[in-house]
Motif scaffolding. Structure first.
Motif, short mmCIF file in Angstrom:
data_model
loop_
_atom_site.label_atom_id
_atom_site.label_comp_id
_atom_site.label_asym_id
_atom_site.label_seq_id
_atom_site.Cartn_x
_atom_site.Cartn_y
_atom_site.Cartn_z
N LYS A 48 -1.02 2.60 -5.48
CA LYS A 48 -2.22 2.83 -6.30
C LYS A 48 -2.12 2.25 -7.72
CE LYS A 48 -4.19 6.76 -3.76
NZ LYS A 48 -5.51 6.31 -3.39
N GLU B 182 -5.16 14.28 -1.82
CA GLU B 182 -6.26 14.33 -0.85
C GLU B 182 -6.46 15.76 -0.33
OE1 GLU B 182 -8.14 11.52 -0.19
OE2 GLU B 182 -6.86 10.73 -1.78
N ASN C 183 5.43 4.57 2.25
CA ASN C 183 5.92 5.73 2.99
C ASN C 183 6.62 5.33 4.28
OD1 ASN C 183 5.22 7.73 1.19
ND2 ASN C 183 3.13 7.92 1.97
N ASP D 271 6.44 11.56 -2.42
CA ASP D 271 5.31 10.63 -2.30
C ASP D 271 4.56 10.64 -3.62
OD1 ASP D 271 2.81 9.47 -1.92
OD2 ASP D 271 2.62 10.14 0.15
N GLU E 76 4.40 15.77 -1.67
CA GLU E 76 3.63 15.33 -2.84
C GLU E 76 3.74 16.49 -3.82
OE1 GLU E 76 -0.67 14.22 -1.49
OE2 GLU E 76 0.30 15.34 0.11
N PHE F 203 -1.06 14.54 2.62
CA PHE F 203 -1.66 13.27 3.04
C PHE F 203 -0.67 12.15 2.70
CE2 PHE F 203 -4.07 9.39 2.80
CZ PHE F 203 -4.91 9.48 3.90
N HIS F 204 -0.32 11.35 3.72
CA HIS F 204 0.65 10.30 3.48
C HIS F 204 0.20 8.92 3.96
CE1 HIS F 204 3.49 13.20 1.94
NE2 HIS F 204 3.36 13.93 3.03
N GLY F 205 -1.01 8.80 4.52
CA GLY F 205 -1.49 7.47 4.89
C GLY F 205 -2.16 7.44 6.25
N SER G 141 0.84 -1.20 0.00
CA SER G 141 0.00 0.00 0.00
C SER G 141 0.88 1.25 0.00
CB SER G 141 -0.88 0.01 1.25
OG SER G 141 -0.04 0.16 2.40
N GLY G 142 0.21 2.38 -0.16
CA GLY G 142 0.92 3.64 -0.13
C GLY G 142 1.50 3.93 1.24
N ALA G 143 0.70 3.67 2.27
CA ALA G 143 1.17 3.93 3.63
C ALA G 143 2.44 3.12 3.91
CB ALA G 143 0.08 3.60 4.64
N VAL H 213 2.35 8.25 -4.46
CA VAL H 213 1.31 7.23 -4.32
C VAL H 213 0.14 7.55 -5.25
CG1 VAL H 213 -0.37 6.23 -2.71
CG2 VAL H 213 2.00 6.58 -1.99
N GLN H 214 -0.27 8.81 -5.26
CA GLN H 214 -1.42 9.19 -6.09
C GLN H 214 -0.98 9.76 -7.45
OE1 GLN H 214 -5.48 11.86 -5.51
NE2 GLN H 214 -4.61 10.79 -3.79
N1 PLP Z 1 0.12 9.02 0.00
C1 PLP Z 1 -0.73 9.67 -0.81
C2 PLP Z 1 -0.24 10.88 -1.55
C3 PLP Z 1 -2.04 9.23 -0.97
O1 PLP Z 1 -2.88 9.88 -1.77
C4 PLP Z 1 -2.46 8.07 -0.25
C5 PLP Z 1 -3.84 7.60 -0.35
O2 PLP Z 1 -4.72 8.26 -0.80
C6 PLP Z 1 -1.54 7.44 0.59
C7 PLP Z 1 -0.26 7.93 0.68
C8 PLP Z 1 -1.93 6.21 1.35
O3 PLP Z 1 -2.05 5.14 0.47
P1 PLP Z 1 -2.79 3.78 0.94
O4 PLP Z 1 -4.21 4.12 1.15
O5 PLP Z 1 -2.55 2.84 -0.23
O6 PLP Z 1 -2.10 3.34 2.17
#
Ligand code: PLP
Length: 389
Positions: A251, A194, A107, A222, A189, A136-138, A102-104, A224-225
């Protein structure tokens, strides 16, 4: 109430305020309810289904791997995991990859790596990670601490210590904070997803990267998105010619299966050693086979198409009645609207278009290969919803 909605309310932890929509199937950028109501998908599962629903090449890759071996643990070698890491490094110039789910988790890995690097290089007091306000990082306790939005923190104290928050686009403020807190890393980011699809300025991003390089503070981006083609480049930092030390992504990488990755640049490539980090499912061969299919198609020609589609969509929306601003890049767009974003999303849903919100904005994250006719049809419905009555 629909029977499934009642069962969900009874048995699923109440963490999601779901829309009253059940999705039974789909194809590409179309999704269907069990009754056959047709929706154009402008959210792609929050930037996950990079090639839409049930994409054939992705399915073939996943099914072929399922027929060979679905999981081995990280005690053994599997080809998709290694080939994916190689492809990610070759496409980015990064040196090594750690896979999670996952993204979290991606990170978390970047944060652990930054702390270990700084402790070894400069001393144990260099542990702070400076992130941005409104980031937003998780949702894990550490990535919540990294998230620069106080309202997410309130109910879950104490969070992991060692985070400080700088104002986006205030370079002098960032430098001061990073030096005062003896920062191990700065984490950004390029476009706060988010946080309302708010891009950081190119000047700020480049200035932050230069400062980090001079001070030997690690730069974590980051993605992730924003990553995996979403902004019209493979990773959003490539729009600004940055060279991050650590990149986290998830993602869209797995194309619909859970996969996160932390990419290590030259300075930190050997910082994590045996036993320092791990994840039972990380690098799962089925997820990695799907990701290889996704990544192999995100070539320059395809990415140019993402940029073109993004411009088409922006062109249809920018300046239209009820739309005050369009932010973002490629197929990651935010709309500042005269009417509340939630109202617009609801209206679109009734009329067969599924969009998202991010803070006070409408957020659009369609599949990267959404056909132009569906993009135009969705934009038409969105424009109707935005127009003042
Ligand atoms: N980092 C960013 C920039 C995100 O947008 C998100 C989720 O929206 C996350 C981290 C967390 O990702 P995850 O929900 O896959 O843990």
């Amino acid at each position: 109430m629909n029977e499934l909605f009642t069962l969900d309310k009874t048995y699923i932890a109440g963490t999601y305020a779901r829309f009253p929509v059940e999705i039974a199937s789909g194809k590409g950028s179309l999704m269907f309810s069990p009754e056959g109501k047709r929706y154009i998908d402008m959210g792609s599962g929050i930037a996950v289904n990079a090639f839409g629903i049930a994409d054939e090449l992705w399915q073939q890759a996943v099914i072929a791997q399922l027929g060979k071996v679905q999981h081995t643990s990280n005690l053994y070698y599997t080809e998709p995991c290694v080939l994916l890491a190689q492809a990610l490094c070759q496409r980015t110039g990064m040196k090594k990859v750690f896979f999670g789910n996952s993204g979290a988790e991606a990170n978390e890995c970047a944060i652990k790596a930054a702390r270990k690097y700084a402790a070894e290089k400069k001393g144990p007091e260099y542990f702070t990670i400076v992130t941005m306000e409104n980031s937003f990082h998780g949702r894990t306790l550490t990535t919540l601490a990294a998230t620069g939005q106080a309202h997410y923190h309130e109910l879950f104290q104490p969070l992991t210590p060692g985070f400080a928050y700088a104002q986006p686009d205030d370079l002098e403020g960032l430098k001061k904070l990073a030096l005062e807190t003896k920062a191990a890393a700065v984490m950004v980011e390029c476009i706060q997803g988010e946080g309302g699809v708010r891009p950081l300025s190119a000047e700020f991003l480049r200035g932050a990267a230069e400062f980090c390089r001079q001070e030997d503070i690690l730069l974590i981006v980051d993605e992730v998105q924003t990553g995996n083609g979403r902004t019209g480049k493979l990773y959003a930092y490539m729009n600004y010619d940055l060279q991050p030390d650590l990149v986290s992504t998830a993602k869209g990488l797995g194309g619909g299966l859970p996969l996160g990755a932390c990419l290590f640049g030259e300075k930190v490539q050997d910082v994590l050693g045996p036993g320092d980090h791990g994840s039972t499912f990380g690098g799962n061969p089925v997820c990695c086979a799907g990701a290889l299919s996704v990544l192999s198609r995100l070539d320059d020609t395809f990415l140019a198409e993402v940029q073109r589609k993004g411009e088409v969509l922006r062109g249809l929306l920018e300046g239209a009645p009820g739309i005050e601003a369009v932010t973002g890049l490629g197929l990651m767009l935010g709309l500042k609207t005269a009417k509340p974003a939630g109202e617009i999303v609801k209206k679109c849903m009734e009329n067969g278009v599924l969009c998202l919100t991010a803070k006070d904005r409408v957020r659009l994250l369609p599949a990267l290969n959404i056909p132009d006719d569906l993009l135009r049809e969705a934009a038409g419905i969105l424009l109707d919803a935005c127009r003042e009555e």
